[in-house]
Design an enzyme around this catalytic site. Structure first.
Site, PDB file in Angstrom:
ATOM      1  N   LYS A   1       0.824  -1.209   0.000  1.00  0.00           N
ATOM      2  CA  LYS A   1       0.000   0.000   0.000  1.00  0.00           C
ATOM      3  C   LYS A   1       0.863   1.265   0.000  1.00  0.00           C
ATOM      4  CE  LYS A   1      -4.060   1.556   2.365  1.00  0.00           C
ATOM      5  NZ  LYS A   1      -5.048   0.539   2.141  1.00  0.00           N
TER       6      LYS A   1
ATOM      7  N   ARG B   1      -4.448  -1.258  -6.585  1.00  0.00           N
ATOM      8  CA  ARG B   1      -3.578  -2.437  -6.539  1.00  0.00           C
ATOM      9  C   ARG B   1      -4.027  -3.393  -7.629  1.00  0.00           C
ATOM     10  NH1 ARG B   1      -6.139  -4.264  -0.817  1.00  0.00           N
ATOM     11  NH2 ARG B   1      -8.218  -4.578  -1.578  1.00  0.00           N
TER      12      ARG B   1
ATOM     13  N   MET C   1      -5.796  -7.073   9.088  1.00  0.00           N
ATOM     14  CA  MET C   1      -5.184  -6.249  10.130  1.00  0.00           C
ATOM     15  C   MET C   1      -6.070  -5.038  10.430  1.00  0.00           C
ATOM     16  SD  MET C   1      -1.151  -6.516   9.314  1.00  0.00           S
ATOM     17  CE  MET C   1      -1.232  -6.478   7.563  1.00  0.00           C
TER      18      MET C   1
ATOM     19  N   TYR D   1       9.068 -35.167 -22.136  1.00  0.00           N
ATOM     20  CA  TYR D   1       7.642 -34.993 -21.845  1.00  0.00           C
ATOM     21  C   TYR D   1       7.346 -35.252 -20.370  1.00  0.00           C
ATOM     22  CZ  TYR D   1       7.181 -40.080 -21.775  1.00  0.00           C
ATOM     23  OH  TYR D   1       7.316 -41.407 -21.465  1.00  0.00           O
TER      24      TYR D   1
ATOM     25  N   ARG E   1      -3.483   2.966   8.768  1.00  0.00           N
ATOM     26  CA  ARG E   1      -3.806   1.664   8.163  1.00  0.00           C
ATOM     27  C   ARG E   1      -2.573   0.783   8.051  1.00  0.00           C
ATOM     28  NH1 ARG E   1      -8.691   2.648   4.863  1.00  0.00           N
ATOM     29  NH2 ARG E   1      -8.908   4.896   4.767  1.00  0.00           N
TER      30      ARG E   1
ATOM     31  N   HIS F   1     -16.267  -8.412   1.866  1.00  0.00           N
ATOM     32  CA  HIS F   1     -15.203  -9.313   2.301  1.00  0.00           C
ATOM     33  C   HIS F   1     -15.347 -10.703   1.672  1.00  0.00           C
ATOM     34  CE1 HIS F   1     -13.411 -12.246   5.125  1.00  0.00           C
ATOM     35  NE2 HIS F   1     -12.421 -11.373   5.090  1.00  0.00           N
TER      36      HIS F   1
ATOM     37  N   CYS G   1       6.181 -40.338 -15.492  1.00  0.00           N
ATOM     38  CA  CYS G   1       4.776 -40.758 -15.432  1.00  0.00           C
ATOM     39  C   CYS G   1       4.285 -40.930 -14.004  1.00  0.00           C
ATOM     40  CB  CYS G   1       4.547 -42.014 -16.251  1.00  0.00           C
ATOM     41  SG  CYS G   1       5.446 -43.437 -15.625  1.00  0.00           S
TER      42      CYS G   1
ATOM     43  N   GLY H   1      -8.367  -7.124   4.938  1.00  0.00           N
ATOM     44  CA  GLY H   1      -9.166  -7.177   6.158  1.00  0.00           C
ATOM     45  C   GLY H   1      -8.543  -7.919   7.320  1.00  0.00           C
TER      46      GLY H   1
ATOM     47  N   SER I   1      11.003 -43.840 -18.738  1.00  0.00           N
ATOM     48  CA  SER I   1       9.945 -43.052 -18.132  1.00  0.00           C
ATOM     49  C   SER I   1      10.129 -43.140 -16.628  1.00  0.00           C
ATOM     50  CB  SER I   1       8.582 -43.594 -18.544  1.00  0.00           C
ATOM     51  OG  SER I   1       7.581 -42.864 -17.893  1.00  0.00           O
TER      52      SER I   1
HETATM   53  C1  PEP Z   1       5.472 -44.838 -10.510  1.00  0.00           C
HETATM   54  O1  PEP Z   1       5.958 -45.660  -9.763  1.00  0.00           O
HETATM   55  O2  PEP Z   1       5.812 -43.645 -10.492  1.00  0.00           O
HETATM   56  C2  PEP Z   1       4.453 -45.224 -11.489  1.00  0.00           C
HETATM   57  C3  PEP Z   1       4.003 -44.359 -12.348  1.00  0.00           C
HETATM   58  O3  PEP Z   1       3.945 -46.469 -11.393  1.00  0.00           O
HETATM   59  P1  PEP Z   1       2.845 -46.905 -10.330  1.00  0.00           P
HETATM   60  O4  PEP Z   1       2.342 -45.691  -9.673  1.00  0.00           O
HETATM   61  O5  PEP Z   1       1.817 -47.639 -11.107  1.00  0.00           O
HETATM   62  O6  PEP Z   1       3.639 -47.789  -9.432  1.00  0.00           O
END
Ligand code: PEP
Ligand code: MG
Length: 916
Positions: free
Chosen positions: A27, A369, A111, A887, A100, A487, A867, A109, A800
């Protein structure tokens, strides 16, 4: 030299500026910028900011102030006096100030604030003179000061704790006032006469003295320092601390204190006060939007006691459409305000939330603000401002948070249900989306009921900062009073929570915990449903629906993200339906198809039954028979999923459940299985017992299953290749990736590869095809695998990272049992957060980096993804980007969030690079 603790602003100049937020608070920095920046020089009432350093000093030094502060404050008060041409404590022409809070980040609100400081029996006549003889206004200001000051300074800051709320000084004074209104038979404060107010002030002071055992202070400077102390004290008040915990605001930031000349929106019908937004915070439209109240103080707008009027035609709603707009009421002032808000948005390059006051037709800007907004509004504004060239593409992407995207993915009330159910009441649509829950009337109940796993809607007359925790816990908030800037509305909007305010038809009776609305009486625990986008309240539990797929703006915004991100986003999907949903959300492939999940919760019991038979088989013959029966189901599910993904890569992981999970415990089912295997129940039980493991998560699962029962791998691989072959034959594209789970040595992969190759040539021959494109790869989910990744990559074409198991085995924390100890670890600060939600970069992250590095050393083009559950967590995604993954893969609903997080990772990385 004494340090500078006080920063002045006003008269077109300022000691500070916007970049000094840490020192001056949001502020204070903002007031300095508005008053002093050459492009703005707005009509801000002059004042000064006491720095956050003083707050920290105050707490470190037993609630005292640093040397030199007093002189600096007094000097600045003189400057205000000069600019306002008034004098603090002067009998003829008194200056009044407000005190303030103002932390680095706004804590609406949470303080304390004290207004009208400097008013006393002696200065009253002077203020009456200033106001052109408006005695009523002056005594009203005085009674407000007594109410506020006795509560905030004399009671709270002094640490006096009344036994209950009713005994608190504020309640007591309120009671005196409502008794007087009753006696006079009037309903609104404004109907009290001057004499009433005079009497009220006297009664107030008498009560204050009796209850707090102290005279109400008449000395203006005593009042001023009392106010300053109260604001510093409120930094450690209960609600401010609770809010900081929720919002992750560190305690040592401290608050600044802003002392500023009072200007009055309640000096009569030519005065007003209001809140406005440079764009509509509810839906993001580029239209000036706001509310105001004639003859009122700012607190009246936020408190929601009177219904505010719209500032212009655009701001009209069902609720206030009959009230006169500022645009019509004071066209000149409106025009000036309109021009200022354009300037402010251009200067700050973002939507601004502006508080203004009009004193005798003279406009003052009290604060501006960055305006809080909900998810839909954030996305629209980001896209619009980018189109208007106000901000860059990168800024547009950074303007939306992952949780705001999440908000758009939240359910709405099924429109069909809304057609057949009439709303029982209508209010202002303060927070979007729909919610259904059981009515509770107190914040405490909201917290407790939610802990018990119930869904609740918190219903209040109006909310105040003490309700914050309950508001957080509730599915939605419904209030009887208040406007779009009340509020409840502000807080809910910040969180993107479904909320309806100002629902005047509600008659709440807290004592009996009931609610009467248009003749219907509801009690605590009854179900209601809210449509926060329209402001409709429905009786009962209406069906919810997901609106996300049809949200065009979201998809345009995500396309913008796609143009920047480097990570591909895949999804974890186990059925063709999930695959389709994820593709609609923008998934570019499946990163994890857990074969065993196709057997969970199926309507038809059949595939599960056969799987169980296969698991309970003893001989290869029995097993093969069961596998043959299972084959068509597996193949058809894989085929459906490959088809749904239309040529995008689909990583199919071979069977990986701890086997005992699939053995039925129910004797009826056991009997049935025994029968179909042609064995006795006793024999079946023996086999089931033999499947029992002490540590199933580290037992006979994953690739170990394929090694001991090669026919299990063979069946699955055949299903994958045949499904692919048939799709290719019908002219479709496929890109299957066969993924072997729970691998710890390259030998396991080599073993399984022999089966894969054998089945591949058989299928090619059978379908008379030259080739089926596919990859052969593995999960890296055992620490050893990460360490020997160079060896594994000689066989695996992709990795993965299964960070669920990698975290489990890296920490040695059983992922199914962390509930017993991880919360305690977090509470004690041993862990910052749950490592199963956000990747532990220091340890598990190191394993990942090693895995990628060693893998790519032997295979440059090794495809790498993640994954585990972390694939949908924004901070983990940033890590995945940094370490060079190709990915991330996450559940369908997190795909949009991942698209944003991946783009933001690139922008942050570029920023960091520039800094270096
Ligand atoms: C993991 O272990 O990260 C995975 C994706 O396999 P799960 O969760 O099926 O064991
Ligand atoms: Mg795993």
């Amino acid at each position: 030299m004494v340090k500078k603790y006080v920063y002045f602003f006003g008269g077109g100049k300022a000691d500070g500026n916007e970049s000094m937020k840490n020192l001056l608070g949001g502020k204070g920095a903002n007031l300095a910028e508005m008053a002093g920046h050459k492009d703005l020089q707005l009509p801000v009432p002059p004042g000064f900011t006491i720095t956050t350093e003083v707050c920290n000093y105050y707490y470190k030094n037993n609630k005292t102030y640093p040397e030199g502060l007093k002189e600096q404050v007094e000097k600045s008060m003189k400057k205000i006096e000069n600019l306002m041409e008034k004098k603090f404590g002067d009998v003829n022409n008194p200056l009044l100030v407000s005190v303030r809070s103002g932390a680095r980040r706004s804590m609406p609100g949470m303080m304390e604030t004290v207004l009208n400081i400097g008013l006393n029996e002696k200065t009253i006549p002077g203020l009456i003179k200033q106001s052109g003889g408006n005695e009523r206004f002056v005594y009203d200001a005085y009674r407000r000061l007594i109410m506020m000051y006795s509560d905030v300074v004399m009671e709270k800051a002094a640490g006096i704790e009344p036994q209950n709320e009713e005994m608190g000084i504020r309640r007591q004074l309120e009671k005196i006032m409502s008794e007087m209104k009753k006696e006079k038979d009037v309903s609104s404060d404004t109907e009290l006469t001057v004499d009433d107010l005079k009497k009220l002030c006297a009664l107030f002071k008498e009560r204050v003295k009796n209850v707090l055992k102290k005279e109400f202070p008449e000395d203006p400077y005593e009042q001023l320092w009392g106010g300053i102390g109260a604001v510093f004290a409120s930094w450690n008040g209960k609600r401010a601390v609770a809010y900081r915990r929720i919002e992750n605001i560190p305690d040592d930031w401290g608050t600044a204190v802003n002392v500023q000349a009072m200007v009055f929106g309640n000096m009569g019908d030519d005065s007003a006060t209001g809140v406005a937004f440079t764009r509509n915070p509810g839906n993001g439209e580029n239209k000036f939007y706001g509310e105001y109240l004639v003859n009122a103080q700012g607190e009246d707008v936020v408190a929601g006691i009177r219904t505010p009027a719209p500032i212009n035609e655009y701001s009209k709603s069902e609720h206030n459409k009959n009230l006169i707009s500022l645009e019509k009421y004071m066209p000149d002032v409106y025009k000036e305000l309109f021009n200022i808000q354009r300037k402010l948005e251009k200067h700050y390059r973002d939507m601004q939330d502006i508080e203004f006051t009009i004193e005798k037709r003279r406009l003052f800007i009290l604060q501006c603000r960055v305006g809080k907004r909900n998810g839909p509004a954030a996305i629209r504004m980001a896209l619009d401002m980018y189109k208007e060239k106000l901000i860059s593409k990168e800024e547009a992407i950074m303007r939306v948070t992952p949780s705001q995207i999440d908000e758009l993915l939240h359910p709405i009330v099924d429109p069909k249900e809304e057609q057949t159910n009439k709303p029982i009441a209508k209010g202002l649509p303060a927070g979007p989306g729909g919610a259904t829950g059981m009515i509770v009337f107190t914040a405490e109940d909201a917290v407790n009921w939610t802990k018990e796993g119930k869904k609740v809607i918190l219903v209040r007359e109006e909310t105040n900062p003490e309700d914050v925790e309950g508001m957080r816990a509730a599915q939605a908030i419904l209030t009887a009073r208040g406007g779009m800037t009340s509020h409840a509305a502000l807080v809910a909007r910040g969180w993107g929570k479904c909320c309806i305010v100002g629902c005047g038809a509600l008659h709440i009776d807290y004592s009996s915990k009931t609610l009467t609305v248009n003749g219907v009486t509801l009690k605590e625990g009854d179900w209601i449903t809210l449509n926060g986008t329209k402001g409709n309240v429905y009786l009962g539990q209406l069906k919810m629906m997901d609106a996300s797929e049809s949200n065009k703006l979201l998809f345009n915004f995500l396309k913008l993200c796609d143009s920047i991100r480097k990570l591909k986003i895949r999804t974890n999907a186990d059925t063709p339906e999930d695959a389709r949903k994820a593709r609609a959300f923008g998934a570019e492939g499946i990163g994890l198809f857990r074969t065993e999940h196709m057997f969970y919760g199926k309507g038809s019991e059949e595939p599960l039954f056969i799987l169980r038979k296969m698991i309970a088989s003893k001989t290869e013959d029995e097993r093969k028979k069961a596998l043959n029966e299972l084959f068509p189901y597996v193949k058809s599910d894989i085929k459906g999923t490959l088809e749904a993904m239309a040529g995008l890569p689909v990583t199919i992981r071979l069977l990986d459940p701890p086997l005992h999970e699939f053995v039925p415990r129910n004797e009826e089912q056991q009997k049935e299985l025994a029968q179909s295997l042609n064995i006795s129940l006793e024999e079946f039980k023996k086999r089931a017992d033999s499947l029992h493991e002490s540590n199933p998560m580290m037992g006979h699962r994953g690739v170990r299953l394929g090694i001991t029962y090669p026919e299990v791998t063979e069946m699955q691989v055949r299903a994958i290749f045949e499904a692919s072959a048939e799709l290719i034959k019908s002219g479709k594209k496929v890109e299957p990736e066969i993924m072997i789970p729970v691998v710890s040595t390259v030998q396991e992969l080599k073993d399984q590869l022999i089966i894969v190759r054998k089945v591949y040539s058989e299928v090619i021959k059978k379908y008379n095809l030259k080739k089926i494109p596919y990859l052969y790869g593995t999960m890296i989910e055992i620490p050893r695998a990460a360490l020997v990744a160079d060896k594994i990559a000689t066989v695996a074409e992709f990795f993965s990272f299964g960070t669920n198991d990698l975290t489990q085995m890296g920490f040695g924390f059983s992922r199914d049992d962390i509930g017993n100890f991880v919360p305690e670890y977090i509470k004690k600060g041993i862990l910052d957060e749950d490592p199963f939600q956000t990747i532990d970069q220091e340890g598990i992250g190191e394993l990942i980096e090693i895995g990628i590095q060693r893998g790519r050393k032997v295979r440059k083009d090794l495809k790498v993804g993640i994954c585990g559950e972390h694939g949908g967590d924004p901070r983990s995604i940033e890590f995945c980007h940094k370490v060079g993954m190709n990915y991330v893969s996450c559940s369908p609903y997190r795909v949009p969030i991942a698209r944003l997080a991946a783009a933001q990772s690139v922008i942050k990385e570029n920023k960091d690079r520039k800094k270096k």
